[in-house]
Design a protein around this motif. Structure first.
Motif, mmCIF file in Angstrom:
data_model
loop_
_atom_site.group_PDB
_atom_site.id
_atom_site.type_symbol
_atom_site.label_atom_id
_atom_site.label_comp_id
_atom_site.label_asym_id
_atom_site.label_seq_id
_atom_site.Cartn_x
_atom_site.Cartn_y
_atom_site.Cartn_z
ATOM 1 N N PHE A 150 -27.848 13.539 44.511
ATOM 2 C CA PHE A 150 -26.459 13.538 44.052
ATOM 3 C C PHE A 150 -26.029 14.908 43.522
ATOM 4 N N VAL A 151 -26.827 15.518 42.645
ATOM 5 C CA VAL A 151 -26.447 16.793 42.048
ATOM 6 C C VAL A 151 -26.344 17.881 43.108
ATOM 7 N N ASP A 152 -27.266 17.899 44.065
ATOM 8 C CA ASP A 152 -27.199 18.882 45.148
ATOM 9 C C ASP A 152 -25.918 18.715 45.957
ATOM 10 N N LYS A 153 -25.548 17.466 46.216
ATOM 11 C CA LYS A 153 -24.309 17.211 46.958
ATOM 12 C C LYS A 153 -23.091 17.695 46.170
ATOM 13 N N PHE A 154 -23.089 17.427 44.880
ATOM 14 C CA PHE A 154 -21.984 17.882 44.035
ATOM 15 C C PHE A 154 -21.870 19.403 44.055
ATOM 16 N N LEU A 155 -22.972 20.095 43.850
ATOM 17 C CA LEU A 155 -22.933 21.557 43.813
ATOM 18 C C LEU A 155 -22.556 22.134 45.173
ATOM 19 N N ARG A 156 -23.000 21.473 46.242
ATOM 20 C CA ARG A 156 -22.638 21.958 47.575
ATOM 21 C C ARG A 156 -21.136 21.820 47.810
ATOM 22 N N LEU A 157 -20.564 20.700 47.417
ATOM 23 C CA LEU A 157 -19.119 20.525 47.554
ATOM 24 C C LEU A 157 -18.364 21.530 46.700
ATOM 25 N N LEU A 158 -18.831 21.706 45.465
ATOM 26 C CA LEU A 158 -18.138 22.578 44.524
ATOM 27 C C LEU A 158 -18.107 24.017 45.007
ATOM 28 N N THR A 159 -19.219 24.474 45.555
ATOM 29 C CA THR A 159 -19.327 25.884 45.908
ATOM 30 C C THR A 159 -18.901 26.198 47.338
ATOM 31 N N THR A 160 -18.772 25.160 48.185
ATOM 32 C CA THR A 160 -18.427 25.390 49.586
ATOM 33 C C THR A 160 -16.938 25.256 49.856
ATOM 34 N N TYR A 161 -16.318 24.255 49.247
ATOM 35 C CA TYR A 161 -14.923 23.950 49.566
ATOM 36 C C TYR A 161 -14.036 24.216 48.360
ATOM 37 N N GLN A 162 -12.941 24.894 48.599
ATOM 38 C CA GLN A 162 -12.003 25.222 47.525
ATOM 39 C C GLN A 162 -10.770 24.341 47.664
ATOM 40 N N PHE A 163 -10.655 23.350 46.802
ATOM 41 C CA PHE A 163 -9.476 22.496 46.843
ATOM 42 C C PHE A 163 -9.037 22.162 45.423
ATOM 43 N N ASN A 164 -7.749 21.996 45.264
ATOM 44 C CA ASN A 164 -7.189 21.681 43.959
ATOM 45 C C ASN A 164 -7.494 20.231 43.601
ATOM 46 N N VAL B 136 0.735 16.747 41.988
ATOM 47 C CA VAL B 136 0.489 15.956 43.184
ATOM 48 C C VAL B 136 1.321 16.481 44.350
ATOM 49 N N GLY B 137 2.587 16.791 44.070
ATOM 50 C CA GLY B 137 3.450 17.304 45.124
ATOM 51 C C GLY B 137 2.924 18.593 45.723
ATOM 52 N N GLN B 138 2.417 19.473 44.872
ATOM 53 C CA GLN B 138 1.866 20.732 45.350
ATOM 54 C C GLN B 138 0.614 20.497 46.203
ATOM 55 N N ILE B 139 -0.275 19.629 45.692
ATOM 56 C CA ILE B 139 -1.536 19.405 46.405
ATOM 57 C C ILE B 139 -1.298 18.713 47.735
ATOM 58 N N SER B 140 -0.352 17.773 47.768
ATOM 59 C CA SER B 140 -0.097 17.039 49.004
ATOM 60 C C SER B 140 0.405 17.961 50.113
ATOM 61 N N GLN B 141 1.062 19.064 49.732
ATOM 62 C CA GLN B 141 1.571 20.016 50.714
ATOM 63 C C GLN B 141 0.563 21.112 51.056
ATOM 64 N N ASP B 142 -0.547 21.123 50.370
ATOM 65 C CA ASP B 142 -1.552 22.164 50.555
ATOM 66 C C ASP B 142 -2.390 21.855 51.797
ATOM 67 N N PRO B 143 -2.369 22.721 52.813
ATOM 68 C CA PRO B 143 -3.168 22.438 54.017
ATOM 69 C C PRO B 143 -4.667 22.453 53.757
ATOM 70 N N GLN B 144 -5.065 22.959 52.576
ATOM 71 C CA GLN B 144 -6.492 22.993 52.235
ATOM 72 C C GLN B 144 -6.849 21.933 51.189
ATOM 73 N N ASN B 145 -6.022 20.904 51.056
ATOM 74 C CA ASN B 145 -6.426 19.849 50.121
ATOM 75 C C ASN B 145 -7.620 19.102 50.700
#
Length: 315
Positions: A180-194, A294-303
């Motif tokens: 679980f922790v490895d998955k969390f850190l991988r998501l955190l450091t690989t993908y940048q989303f609000n 929410v409005g900003q994130i919903s329009q973000d192509p990188q959400n």
């Protein structure tokens, strides 16, 4: 058998944690053994003494300071976890519990802004099966349509299964086995989303399909929609419904009853008295800030929802 209960706080949350600890101890079975472990990044000796004194009988309080090396992946991604001013670094501590404490196969995690009205052993004894965690629906966002939209359209998750991370029964053994922790850190450091609820969103994403829904009485939350629950086992003063800031908050009587048993009672009453109307309006504006985000994130192509579709992320 020892029942491990974890809290994570910063020093300024000590008075509220003392209230939660006092209520936890008051309702503990004197025949059972409880170990409370407080994860922190620096509690004053005075506050540690005050919290230790909340233990009684077979309920013992201890502390674990988290080191900088463990937290480096989080601290190096400030833009990824502190998007809203009501979150602090300590919200992520709970995600490290399974790895930090391999001696426990199962553990309870509680936010500091809770009051426990029943023996926490009742929660701990819940059968988890193959589920990674057990938790309750997040009633603080359930009735707010923009936040439901956020869960559905920005995270790509089912709002009906989205849970609050402030009260958790953690299947620590299974979480370790699943990395679980490895998955969390991988998501955190690989993908940048609000994110609106950083730790909670990661938990719901990683554990999706393996979350056991608890009886809602284990995470009763003040809101403007539900009638007050008659006999909540645990009250969680989530988001901006704090009885030390607002008078007339649903379930406030449980908080003040427990607060009377702590050395912080007068301090908390004074905090309520000193909290101005301007302060209250500022707190309420934070909720609107979440909705606006929410409005900003919903329009973000990188959400996160878009990223999952494009990259076909696997965990």
């Amino acid at each position: 058998m020892t029942i491990p209960i974890f809290y994570t706080i910063s020093d300024d949350f000590t008075p509220y944690l003392a209230v939660s600890l006092s209520s936890l101890a008051e309702n503990a079975d004197p025949e059972k053994d409880y170990t409370v472990i407080i994860l922190h990044q620096g509690l004053s000796p005075e506050h540690q003494d005050a919290l230790t004194a909340c233990g009684k009988g077979k309920l013992r309080v201890s502390f674990r300071q988290l080191d900088e090396e463990l937290l480096a992946p989080i601290q190096n991604r400030r833009g990824n976890y502190l998007r809203a001013d009501f979150f602090t670094l300590s919200i992520f501590y709970r995600l490290f519990i399974p790895e930090l404490f391999p001696e426990y196969d199962k553990a309870v995690y509680l936010d500091a802004d809770t009051v426990v009205n029943a023996d926490i052993a009742g929660l701990y004894q819940t059968e988890l099966g193959s589920n990674l965690v057990a938790a309750c629906h997040d009633q603080s966002v359930h009735y707010i349509e923009p936040l439901q939209t956020y869960i559905r359209d920005c995270l790509g998750l089912d709002p009906a299964g989205y849970v609050n991370s402030g009260v958790l029964l953690m299947n620590c053994r299974a979480m370790r086995e699943e990395g679980f922790v490895d998955k969390f850190l991988r998501l955190l450091t690989t993908y940048q989303f609000n994110s609106i609820a950083p730790d909670q969103d990661y938990l719901n994403e990683i554990c999706a399909g393996r979350i056991k829904l608890l009886d809602p009485r284990w995470d009763a939350m003040p809101n403007d929609f539900d009638p007050e629950m008659a006999d909540p086992a645990l009250v969680h003063y989530n988001l901006f419904y704090k009885p030390w800031h607002f008078a007339g908050v649903k379930y406030e009587s449980y908080f003040w009853q427990a607060a009377k048993e702590t050395p912080f009672y007068q301090e908390l009453k004074q905090e309520l008295a000193d909290f101005s109307e301007q302060d209250r309006q500022a707190e309420l504006a934070k909720m609107q800030g979440m909705v606006d985000l929410v409005g900003q994130i919903s329009q973000d192509p990188q959400n996160w929802f878009h990223v999952k579709q494009e990259v076909k992320v696997t965990l």
